[in-house]
Design a protein around this motif. Structure first.
Motif, PDB file in Angstrom:
ATOM      1  N   GLN A   1      -4.500  19.434 -52.996  1.00 34.19           N
ATOM      2  CA  GLN A   1      -4.033  20.425 -53.983  1.00 34.19           C
ATOM      3  C   GLN A   1      -3.870  19.829 -55.389  1.00 34.19           C
ATOM      4  OE1 GLN A   1      -1.135  23.534 -53.081  1.00 34.19           O
ATOM      5  NE2 GLN A   1       0.139  22.830 -54.780  1.00 34.19           N
ATOM      6  N   SER A   2      -3.431  18.565 -55.451  1.00 34.83           N
ATOM      7  CA  SER A   2      -3.136  18.002 -56.778  1.00 34.83           C
ATOM      8  C   SER A   2      -4.366  17.951 -57.690  1.00 34.83           C
ATOM      9  CB  SER A   2      -2.523  16.610 -56.653  1.00 34.83           C
ATOM     10  OG  SER A   2      -3.387  15.764 -55.945  1.00 34.83           O
TER      11      SER A   2
ATOM     12  N   GLN B   1      -4.432  20.307 -60.530  1.00 36.36           N
ATOM     13  CA  GLN B   1      -3.606  20.062 -61.718  1.00 36.36           C
ATOM     14  C   GLN B   1      -4.477  19.729 -62.931  1.00 36.36           C
ATOM     15  OE1 GLN B   1      -0.400  17.809 -58.901  1.00 36.36           O
ATOM     16  NE2 GLN B   1      -0.757  16.828 -60.871  1.00 36.36           N
ATOM     17  N   CYS B   2      -5.727  19.385 -62.680  1.00 34.81           N
ATOM     18  CA  CYS B   2      -6.611  18.850 -63.723  1.00 34.81           C
ATOM     19  C   CYS B   2      -6.694  19.759 -64.949  1.00 34.81           C
ATOM     20  CB  CYS B   2      -8.014  18.666 -63.129  1.00 34.81           C
ATOM     21  SG  CYS B   2      -9.205  18.051 -64.316  1.00 34.81           S
TER      22      CYS B   2
ATOM     23  N   LYS C   1      -1.014  12.968 -63.954  1.00 36.40           N
ATOM     24  CA  LYS C   1      -0.691  12.105 -62.805  1.00 36.40           C
ATOM     25  C   LYS C   1      -1.356  12.507 -61.484  1.00 36.40           C
ATOM     26  CE  LYS C   1       3.312   9.933 -62.798  1.00 36.40           C
ATOM     27  NZ  LYS C   1       4.716   9.563 -62.854  1.00 36.40           N
ATOM     28  N   ILE C   2      -2.604  12.870 -61.550  1.00 38.65           N
ATOM     29  CA  ILE C   2      -3.318  13.142 -60.287  1.00 38.65           C
ATOM     30  C   ILE C   2      -3.656  11.792 -59.645  1.00 38.65           C
ATOM     31  CG2 ILE C   2      -5.365  14.194 -59.237  1.00 38.65           C
ATOM     32  CD1 ILE C   2      -5.459  16.086 -61.658  1.00 38.65           C
TER      33      ILE C   2
ATOM     34  N   ARG D   1       2.158  21.419 -64.169  1.00 37.51           N
ATOM     35  CA  ARG D   1       0.968  21.796 -63.387  1.00 37.51           C
ATOM     36  C   ARG D   1       1.336  22.057 -61.919  1.00 37.51           C
ATOM     37  NH1 ARG D   1      -2.057  24.404 -64.618  1.00 37.51           N
ATOM     38  NH2 ARG D   1      -3.920  23.634 -63.572  1.00 37.51           N
ATOM     39  N   GLN D   2       2.233  21.246 -61.384  1.00 36.38           N
ATOM     40  CA  GLN D   2       2.621  21.464 -59.981  1.00 36.38           C
ATOM     41  C   GLN D   2       3.373  22.783 -59.832  1.00 36.38           C
ATOM     42  OE1 GLN D   2       4.746  17.970 -58.664  1.00 36.38           O
ATOM     43  NE2 GLN D   2       2.852  16.899 -58.165  1.00 36.38           N
TER      44      GLN D   2
ATOM     45  N   GLU E   1       2.781  16.700 -65.279  1.00 36.15           N
ATOM     46  CA  GLU E   1       2.598  16.848 -63.827  1.00 36.15           C
ATOM     47  C   GLU E   1       3.497  17.964 -63.281  1.00 36.15           C
ATOM     48  OE1 GLU E   1       4.366  13.736 -61.506  1.00 36.15           O
ATOM     49  OE2 GLU E   1       2.921  13.972 -59.880  1.00 36.15           O
TER      50      GLU E   1
ATOM     51  N   SER F   1      -6.348   7.032 -62.024  1.00 33.38           N
ATOM     52  CA  SER F   1      -5.023   7.627 -61.755  1.00 33.38           C
ATOM     53  C   SER F   1      -4.051   7.270 -62.871  1.00 33.38           C
ATOM     54  CB  SER F   1      -4.472   7.134 -60.424  1.00 33.38           C
ATOM     55  OG  SER F   1      -5.417   7.317 -59.404  1.00 33.38           O
TER      56      SER F   1
ATOM     57  N   ASN G   1       2.237  25.825 -57.399  1.00 36.66           N
ATOM     58  CA  ASN G   1       3.128  26.285 -56.326  1.00 36.66           C
ATOM     59  C   ASN G   1       3.511  27.758 -56.477  1.00 36.66           C
ATOM     60  OD1 ASN G   1       3.055  23.808 -55.103  1.00 36.66           O
ATOM     61  ND2 ASN G   1       4.849  23.032 -56.189  1.00 36.66           N
TER      62      ASN G   1
END
Ligand code: SF4
Length: 477
Positions: free
Chosen positions: A310-311, A314-315, A378-379, A59-60, A56, A372, A64
């Motif tokens: 936005q999350s 992350q996929c 962790k989306i 990806r975040q 997570e 989830s 960002n």
């Protein structure tokens, strides 16, 4: 193919698929197999939750700092001798690729599996330009020769077909000997022979991109069939199409995410092939394309950046959420009417293609949260589905009329204690003609859809408040 498969309503698509017992059997057995494999493979790593948190975080961080890493990637691809094209829309992407194909006088194009090329309808665009496009991923190939059947799963596109159905397609389309078995290995061997000639005679190879590595300008493709290796080494020109978010900063993060992707997707420690390519063939190298193009597709993604959704970017397209979804289990992938099915599809499709055609998808969930929990990065999928519902109702004003009326009535009653008390008193008398043995089995208006599949509990004659008073009196004695 575009994101959308047909113009039927969600309800019609669901009804059709609920009646397809072959598909439902195939989905149940595939879901069970893939989910068990994922759990076992994740357990082997020790603290899976720590891995998820790390995935997570990676990806975040990328999302960002997306502009920075895209710039670094583009610079490094060009340094390695490749060409980079940023496509704002699906049409920009297909126009560019058509142009490359025309310049190369390409007649035949081989492709490895890619969701983003389906999203932008690339095959149709290339066929319009006079090219023959051959899918080389086994699942995609089965669908292509079966009159362009649609994918029903993001990792296993032909998951809705069982081995016998695949054999029937081969007998019909590939002159497969009907006396031969429907054993998977036998079927795959037949396709391998057929596809070999396609690889050897193709002018252009097109791939998707599991991850692009910004620090080197490399492209990573993860497969079990080895077809991506053939697509990227034999044709003289290679085009890779990637969604703009599919980046990692360095090889260190690549290692983490490939590990999580293969374990989450098919329960493997590692896939059979991890191909990493950097630019076109260099002097002295024995294989690889002479020309390399990287097409980076936005197509609505930048509108998601910086929003509550936005999350979802992350996929890593592992399909784990699809493999645990109880709704997908019953209605199958085609019901979503989108190349992205299951929970990831229910969140992503309305964002890319709008609520007009997809306002029902966020409701295709029990909100159990299994998706989830399964997601390696962790989306919070079920929370995003709820956010969609909120938007559909509040901003878009697209709640079903019956639901809007019921909510209005409820808020009116709930805002005044006297109205609420009166309503509770008369409710059982109002619905008495419809109820039997404390249940309503044939509800009118908005209740109809509910009572078609299950009973609705009728309001009790005695209100809780009255029962409590009586009960208190009793206990005083
Ligand atoms: S949302 Fe998560 S579980 Fe679903 S496909 Fe994407 S990464 Fe995998």
């Amino acid at each position: 193919m575009s994101i959308q498969y047909n113009k039927h309503t969600f309800k019609d698509n669901v009804e059709e698929n609920l009646n397809n017992s072959f598909m439902r059997g195939a989905v149940v057995s595939a879901q069970d197999r893939l989910r068990t494999g994922r759990i076992n493979a994740a357990e082997e790593l020790g603290d899976w939750e720590e891995w998820r948190a790390h995935g997570e975080e990676i990806r975040q961080h990328v999302l960002n700092n997306l502009d920075y890493y895209l710039h670094e990637l583009a610079e490094n691809v060009e340094k390695a001798g490749g060409h980079v094209f940023f496509a704002k829309t699906a049409k920009d992407a297909t126009d560019y690729i058509q142009e490359v194909a025309t310049k190369k006088n390409a007649k035949k194009i081989v492709k490895s599996k890619s969701m983003v090329t389906e999203e932008i309808s690339l095959n149709e665009a290339l066929e319009e330009a006079g090219c023959t496009v051959v899918e080389t991923d086994l699942g995609e190939y089965i669908l292509q020769i079966d009159n362009h059947d649609k994918p029903s799963h993001i990792v296993a596109p032909a998951l809705h077909k069982n081995a016998q159905q695949v054999k029937d397609v081969f007998v019909d389309k590939l002159d497969y000997n009907p006396q031969k078995s429907a054993e998977a290995g036998e079927l795959a061997r037949h396709v391998r022979t057929t596809l070999r000639n396609e690889f050897l005679t193709a002018d252009i190879g097109i791939t998707g991109c599991n991850f692009a590595v910004a620090e080197s300008g490399s492209i990573c493709l993860v497969t079990n069939e080895g077809n991506a290796g053939m697509v990227t080494t034999i044709p003289k020109t290679q085009i890779t199409v990637m969604g703009m978010e599919r980046l990692v900063p360095t090889f260190e993060e690549l290692e983490v995410l490939v590990n999580m992707l293969t374990r989450s997707a098919v329960g493997q420690k590692l896939p059979s092939y991890v191909n990493v390519m950097t630019g076109p063939r260099k002097p002295g190298e024995t294989d690889g394309p002479e020309e390399f193009h990287l097409v980076i597709v936005d197509n609505g993604r930048s509108n998601i950046l910086g929003t509550d959704f936005q999350s979802i970017l992350q996929c890593i397209r592992c399909g784990a959420c699809v493999n645990v979804c109880p709704v997908y289990r019953h209605i199958g992938g085609h019901s979503y009417n989108s190349i992205y099915s299951g929970p990831i599809g229910a969140v992503l499709t309305p964002l890319l293609a709008g609520y007009e055609d997809y306002k029902e998808l966020p409701y295709a969930s029990s909100l159990c949260g299994a998706c989830s929990e399964a997601c390696p990065v962790k989306i919070p999928l079920h929370e995003l589905l709820l956010k969609h519902r909120e938007r559909i109702v509040e901003q878009e004003g697209k709640a079903p009329i019956s639901e809007a009326m019921l909510m209005k009535a409820f808020s009116l009653g709930g805002s005044s204690s006297s109205i609420y008390a009166t309503g509770a008193k008369i409710a059982s008398r109002v619905v008495a003609p419809l109820s039997k043995n404390g249940k309503i089995s044939k509800g009118p208006g908005p209740l109809k859809a509910w009572t078609e599949v299950r009973d609705f509990p009728a309001p009790k004659k005695e209100r809780f408040r009255d029962w409590f008073k009586e009960h208190e009196k009793g206990s005083d004695k």
